[in-house]
Design an enzyme around this catalytic site. Structure first.
Site, PDB file in Angstrom:
ATOM      1  N   ILE A 146     -27.477   3.179  16.682  1.00 49.97           N
ATOM      2  CA  ILE A 146     -27.303   2.044  15.768  1.00 49.97           C
ATOM      3  C   ILE A 146     -26.357   0.994  16.335  1.00 49.97           C
ATOM      4  CG2 ILE A 146     -26.746   1.411  13.364  1.00 49.97           C
ATOM      5  CD1 ILE A 146     -29.224   3.233  13.761  1.00 49.97           C
ATOM      6  N   GLY A 147     -25.590   1.330  17.338  1.00 41.34           N
ATOM      7  CA  GLY A 147     -24.780   0.286  17.976  1.00 41.34           C
ATOM      8  C   GLY A 147     -23.438   0.741  18.478  1.00 41.34           C
TER       9      GLY A 147
ATOM     10  N   HIS B 140     -22.154  11.020   9.158  1.00 35.70           N
ATOM     11  CA  HIS B 140     -20.920  11.074   8.367  1.00 35.70           C
ATOM     12  C   HIS B 140     -20.259  12.436   8.456  1.00 35.70           C
ATOM     13  CE1 HIS B 140     -23.508   7.923   6.734  1.00 35.70           C
ATOM     14  NE2 HIS B 140     -22.383   7.254   6.634  1.00 35.70           N
TER      15      HIS B 140
ATOM     16  N   ARG C 273       0.825  -1.209   0.000  1.00 36.85           N
ATOM     17  CA  ARG C 273       0.000   0.000   0.000  1.00 36.85           C
ATOM     18  C   ARG C 273       0.865   1.268   0.000  1.00 36.85           C
ATOM     19  NH1 ARG C 273      -3.608  -0.572   4.936  1.00 36.85           N
ATOM     20  NH2 ARG C 273      -1.822  -1.754   5.656  1.00 36.85           N
TER      21      ARG C 273
HETATM   22  N1  GLN Z   1     -23.983  -1.769  14.474  1.00 36.74           N
HETATM   23  C1  GLN Z   1     -22.996  -1.233  13.602  1.00 36.74           C
HETATM   24  C2  GLN Z   1     -22.448   0.069  14.164  1.00 36.74           C
HETATM   25  O1  GLN Z   1     -23.146   0.788  14.761  1.00 36.74           O
HETATM   26  C3  GLN Z   1     -23.546  -0.971  12.239  1.00 36.74           C
HETATM   27  C4  GLN Z   1     -22.476  -0.513  11.296  1.00 36.74           C
HETATM   28  C5  GLN Z   1     -22.946  -0.323   9.890  1.00 36.74           C
HETATM   29  O2  GLN Z   1     -24.113  -0.246   9.644  1.00 36.74           O
HETATM   30  N2  GLN Z   1     -22.059  -0.234   8.963  1.00 36.74           N
HETATM   31  O3  GLN Z   1     -21.295   0.402  13.984  1.00 36.74           O
HETATM   32 ZN    ZN Z   2     -24.998   1.740   8.949  1.00 32.61          ZN
END
Ligand code: GLN
Ligand code: ZN
Length: 772
Positions: free
Chosen positions: A444-445, A708, A17
């Site tokens: 989301i986690g 993002h 790389r």
């Molecule tokens: N549960 C994962 C997170 O929150 C989902 C990641 C993803 O959707 N790419 O990081």
């Molecule tokens: Zn995601």
């Protein structure tokens, strides 16, 4: 004449790389641009020499790029939007500004949007054409690289993204639809004409124009557009100064629906993917034949897998084409960009394993071998030891099947793919048991993977700290995010995923059947690379993978903690799959392994379990007629197999990283999750119309802010977003969450953003409850 071997493109990032390191060093101000340029030149030379060393006849030049070939093509054509020109940067910095945005003394602009390159995990930049008048030959790059190769004694085959694919993937001003008017077509075709002239002058013999967009379903007018471009370009092949052959290169599928037109246009070469487009391409060749003077480039060395080529199968394909035309060259199926560089250095894989793999460098050897074998007669082939050795790789002895897994799969019944009772009934039970408020809030986690989190993981790997120290660190992180989530007032909590490096590798490392490489990186976008694990054998789960930390987190709070898993389709799509058994079977094996985990989480008292399918859409076949038969018909049931065994009161969530599912919305509903979260804050929210129109049953959390970006959204702006959602969806089915996991964000923006989100949800909730 010996048979021609052609390589569509070669990886550019370097065995170690090097290009990534040079460019990122430059961005950080640690290197001069001249160093980047000389690294680039060295890599090009090295990669050409490797191909020369393998006796490849047609070696690509201009397959190199600092960032992305689509971006290079935009620059070649002068399609540089005014906002980037205005910065007044030099050529490379303008390119980087378009690729990754620019924030500095000269201005503040975001990058061009990025999209997935067909069904690969590579991402290209979406060109923006502000006006046809901009279009003119604007870069010397292809000519310079051709000349560079020539100085090394190599007459290379320059490669360019073709005008049709370029125009179909480009957008108009501000990213709007592009109008393919005569002025634009003329301007673009003129640049390619000029390119042809220049290459004739430089002494090139072949020019490869990549037109992968031809393997997609056609819209009305598509072939007319193609024809009007090429009927202008092709006459420029001959001039007073000489002539040039044009190879029309397609890949990632078949061109059966337009092959007749391609054949009539009289290209000197047509490159066909006989791996992914085998049936459609072969039957088109049979039906329409091959024009006099056209060489068919048979793409038989797979540029998208890491397995050794099956020579007998490839020779069969070359033979099949050979029965139609004598002019057959052999080729890779697509650019080798999509496979890792070489097996050298993969000493962690023993020889019995390694001999089954071929990365880019090894594939060059295969291509040469196939070209030679294709010219041998029957007797020669029978006596060929290398061919016999190759055959032995495919005799079924590679891995011993895991009988327990095979039998478990064979015993599956249709009822295993269906959860009971039906979703509406489960909703009532879950509402009762879980006691969640209206508009429940969650994330989301993952929570920020700070430098500290990554450093501790690295220290564990280097054995600078022991497992116990590391576990104590993880527990501490969980304590802290649980406390913080409680303070903010989120309804459904998460443990934060600090113990995970990656959402696929983490599971791969805990499952039987996977292999890992040391250095098998492939480019994902810009300078970013990924290192997918390899599915080597039958997959099973030796023991629980996530129960410990999920239960630990749950023990720290009275609120509910969501268990967090990666789904089988995503694990498959982000790994190198086997080829001795089908994708359906591999996905079902993965599904059963994850199913065991789901059941263990449930038994441990976890009442909400999220199974992420971030990559479900990614491998949706390119042609609509294949969507169900070739993919969704097994991918969606595999997801259901994961969760069909849970109690009615256990709530199953899923998550997807995009909102483009208008066209597969029924299939997403058929996954039969109770709740889905997905990206929506950057999209135009047409997905909400689709949800409404399809009577979408799954409860849904369209992301209310963009993770993002480091921006902190205000409470008002989130309220407004929720308002838009409620306009289209039944409030009783709406969840409030961000777009995606928070692992790439910093702490400083994460907590205030979530506070605003919870406050907004509470405010709207109170208003709704007051109203009824
Ligand atoms: N549960 C994962 C997170 O929150 C989902 C990641 C993803 O959707 N790419 O990081
Ligand atoms: Zn995601």
């Amino acid at each position: 004449m010996p048979r021609i071997a052609s390589v569509i493109g070669f990886p550019r990032i370097g065995a170690d790389r090097e290009l990534k390191k040079a460019i990122e060093g430059y961005w950080k101000g640690r290197r001069e641009l001249d160093e980047v340029r000389s690294t680039a030149r060295e890599l090009r030379e090295r990669h050409w020499r490797i191909q020369v060393g393998h006796d490849i006849d047609l070696i690509a030049s201009n397959d190199f790029s600092y960032y992305d070939r689509m971006l290079d093509t935009a620059i070649l054509l002068g399609a540089i939007p005014e906002r980037y020109r205005r910065l007044g940067l030099d050529a490379e910095d303008t390119l980087f500004a378009m690729g990754r945005g620019y924030q500095g003394p000269r201005g503040d602009v975001t990058a061009l949007p990025m999209k997935k390159w067909f069904t690969t995990n590579y991402h290209y930049l979406v060109p923006e054409i502000e006006e046809p008048a901009q279009i003119r030959l604007n870069s010397e790059k292809p000519f310079e690289e051709f000349t560079e190769a020539k100085a090394l004694g190599l007459v290379s085959k320059p490669v360019l993204i073709g005008p049709y694919t370029f125009l179909k993937l480009a957008r108009g001003p501000q990213g709007g639809a592009l109008d393919y008017d005569a002025g634009l077509i003329d301007a673009v075709a003129s640049v390619y004409v000029e390119v042809l002239r220049r290459f004739i002058g430089l002494g090139a013999q072949w020019l490869q124009l990549d037109e992968p967009y031809l393997v997609l379903d056609k819209d009305e007018g598509d072939m007319a557009l193609f024809r009007s471009l090429y009927s202008r370009i092709l006459p420029a092949r001959t001039s007073a100064h000489g002539s040039l052959k044009v190879l029309l290169q397609t890949y990632f599928g078949h061109v059966g629906d337009c092959y007749e037109t391609l054949a009539l246009l009289g290209f000197d070469g047509i490159g066909l993917d006989l791996v992914e487009g085998r049936e459609g391409n072969l039957s088109a060749l049979e039906r329409y034949g091959v024009s006099e003077g056209t060489t068919i480039f048979a793409g038989v060395v797979n540029g998208r897998n890491i397995w050794r080529n099956d020579y007998a199968a490839s020779l069969g394909l070359v033979d099949a084409v050979g029965r139609i035309t004598p002019d057959v060259a052999v080729s890779t199926s697509c650019s080798l960009l999509h496979v890792p560089f070489s097996l050298e250095g993969e000493d962690g894989l023993g020889e019995p394993v390694r001999r089954h793999f071929a990365f880019a460098v090894e594939k060059l050897g295969e291509l040469r071998r196939i070209a030679e074998l294709a010219d041998q007669d029957e007797a020669g082939l029978r006596a060929d030891k290398a061919l016999a050795a190759n055959q032995s790789l495919f005799d079924g002895s590679r891995v011993r099947r895991d009988q327990a897994v095979v039998e478990r799969l064979a015993a599956l019944r249709p009822s295993d793919f269906t959860r009971h009772p039906a979703r509406a009934e489960r909703r009532t039970i879950q509402r009762e048991e879980l006691g969640l408020p209206l508009l429940p809030t969650t994330t989301i986690g993952s929570f920020p993977q700070t430098a500290r989190v990554r450093a501790e993981r690295a220290r564990l790997r280097k054995r600078e700290i022991g497992q116990e120290d590391y576990d104590r660190f993880i527990a501490g992180r969980i304590d802290s995010v649980i406390a913080e989530q409680e303070r903010i007032g989120l309804d459904v909590l998460v443990h934060g995923e600090f113990e995970r490096n990656d959402m696929v590798e983490y599971f791969g490392q805990r499952l039987k059947g996977f292999l890992f490489t040391r250095n098998a990186w492939v480019q994902s976008y810009g300078t970013r690379c990924v290192k997918p694990p390899i599915i080597w054998g039958d997959v099973s789960r030796p023991g629980p993978m996530t129960v410990r930390w999920s239960s630990y987190a749950q023990s720290k709070t009275d609120r509910m903690v969501k268990g967090m898993l990666t789904g089988p389709v995503t694990i498959l799509n982000w790994s190198w799959p086997r080829e001795d058994i089908g994708r359906k079977e591999q996905t079902e094996q993965l599904a059963l392994a994850i199913r065991d985990e789901v059941e263990d989480l449930e038994a441990a008292g976890i009442r909400i379990i999220q199974i992420d399918e971030a990559a479900l859409r990614e491998k949706l076949p390119l042609r609509r007629s294949d969507w169900h038969r070739a993919y969704l018909d097994w991918a969606v049931p595999a997801f259901r197999l994961v969760h069909s065994g849970v109690r009615p009161g256990t709530q199953i969530h899923t998550h997807m990283c995009y909102s483009e599912f208008n066209d597969i919305i029924r299939d997403i509903d058929a996954m039969d999750a109770d709740v889905i979260s997905f990206e929506a804050s950057r999209s135009d929210l047409t997905v909400l119309d689709a949800i409404q129109a399809a009577h979408f049953e799954t409860e849904a959390g369209p992301g209310v802010y963009d993770i993002h970006s480091p921006r902190i959204p205000s409470q008002e702006e989130i309220e407004e977003r929720i308002g838009q959602i409620l306009h289209k969806m039944d409030a009783a089915k709406v969840w409030i969450n961000p777009d995606c996991g928070l692992k790439t964000r910093g702490e400083a923006e994460t907590w205030p953003s979530l506070e605003h989100m919870v406050a907004a949800a509470r405010y709207v909730r109170a208003r709704l409850e007051g109203a009824c």
